[in-house]
Design a protein around this motif. Sequence first.
Motif, PDB file in Angstrom:
ATOM      1  N   GLY A 106       0.923  -1.068  -0.175  1.00 37.78           N
ATOM      2  CA  GLY A 106       0.150   0.293  -0.025  1.00 37.78           C
ATOM      3  C   GLY A 106       0.898   1.289   0.023  1.00 37.78           C
ATOM      4  N   GLU A 107       1.989   1.241  -0.146  1.00 38.30           N
ATOM      5  CA  GLU A 107       2.866   2.217  -0.028  1.00 38.30           C
ATOM      6  C   GLU A 107       3.145   2.980  -1.439  1.00 38.30           C
ATOM      7  OE1 GLU A 107       7.368   3.696   1.760  1.00 38.30           O
ATOM      8  OE2 GLU A 107       6.159   2.233   2.797  1.00 38.30           O
ATOM      9  N   GLY A 108       2.870   3.714  -1.711  1.00 39.18           N
ATOM     10  CA  GLY A 108       2.846   4.433  -3.361  1.00 39.18           C
ATOM     11  C   GLY A 108       4.456   5.090  -3.421  1.00 39.18           C
ATOM     12  N   GLN A 109       4.894   5.226  -2.360  1.00 38.55           N
ATOM     13  CA  GLN A 109       6.253   5.780  -2.484  1.00 38.55           C
ATOM     14  C   GLN A 109       7.442   4.743  -2.557  1.00 38.55           C
ATOM     15  OE1 GLN A 109       4.241   6.471  -0.024  1.00 38.55           O
ATOM     16  NE2 GLN A 109       4.644   8.446   1.178  1.00 38.55           N
ATOM     17  N   ALA A 110       6.990   3.557  -2.458  1.00 43.49           N
ATOM     18  CA  ALA A 110       7.914   2.526  -2.823  1.00 43.49           C
ATOM     19  C   ALA A 110       7.720   2.026  -4.294  1.00 43.49           C
ATOM     20  CB  ALA A 110       7.432   1.205  -2.018  1.00 43.49           C
ATOM     21  N   ARG A 111       6.756   2.366  -5.043  1.00 40.70           N
ATOM     22  CA  ARG A 111       6.795   1.791  -6.283  1.00 40.70           C
ATOM     23  C   ARG A 111       7.689   2.324  -7.071  1.00 40.70           C
ATOM     24  NH1 ARG A 111       4.046  -0.117  -3.577  1.00 40.70           N
ATOM     25  NH2 ARG A 111       1.868  -0.618  -3.375  1.00 40.70           N
TER      26      ARG A 111
END
Length: 284
Positions: A106-111
């Motif tokens: 769920g962590e967009g910054q990790a994409r």
Amino acid sequence: MTQNAQNTQGTEVSTVVVTGASGPTGSRVAAAARAAGLTVREATRARGFDWRDRSTWEGVLRGADAAYLVYPSDVGAPEAAEAIGLLAREAVAIGVRRLVLLSARGEGQARPTEEALAESGADWTVVRAAWFAQNLSEGPLVEEVRASGELVFPGGAVREPFVDLRDVADVVTAVLTAGERYAGRTLEVSGPRLLSFGEAIAEIAAAAGRELSYRAVAPRDYGERLAGFGVPPEEVEYLVELFASLLDGRNAHLSDGVRQVLGRAPRDFGDFAREAAAAGAWKG
């Protein structure tokens, strides 16, 4: 598995590089990999490895069969993505094609980091984990709980399927030694049930035999508390943005990655709490 781990393609995996081996996830991956009969190379600063110094990468990678990648969590997404992409390409160039990356569910910054790995030419797998149960028994959060009997955190009433880090490590090790079975795939792992942070603290209090409480605050207010504790401004800003997005309810569901890979149910939070309490995790 005893001497070497046999993957589904019949190729032996004997040596695995584990980045972050002195941290909470890497140390458990290293232990699980050794238990599976693998030789582990710990890629840590103490052993000469530095994510910010590319000259330190080849020595730890050369001759290995696979690698587990976890980048420091207090670093912004662009820097993490660039470093993961560069290291992954260097690993592939010297023959280390099997790479497993720890990411956050769920962590967009990790994409961007996941995408950098996927574009490297490696036989990659991403393991996206739910919130770690051990975040409440070790590390910065537990110090406040021990001292004051209260967890102040921006989790609100959101429910999270806390995952035991031992399950994460077992999944990573299984994937590392599974040949091409999980190559090019993203696996999401969680615990078996949903708990709010308040409910989690209540279970911890029962296991520890002491009064503990949870107080929800807004992410920005939490950032001000961190700044008051001396956390650098750039790290505060990163964490405020992270918690504002990650703890908005998007992760209030279960994932079946543990059962899919290991063929068993994930460990329950109650079991974790009782074991950690017995080890003295929350003694005042």
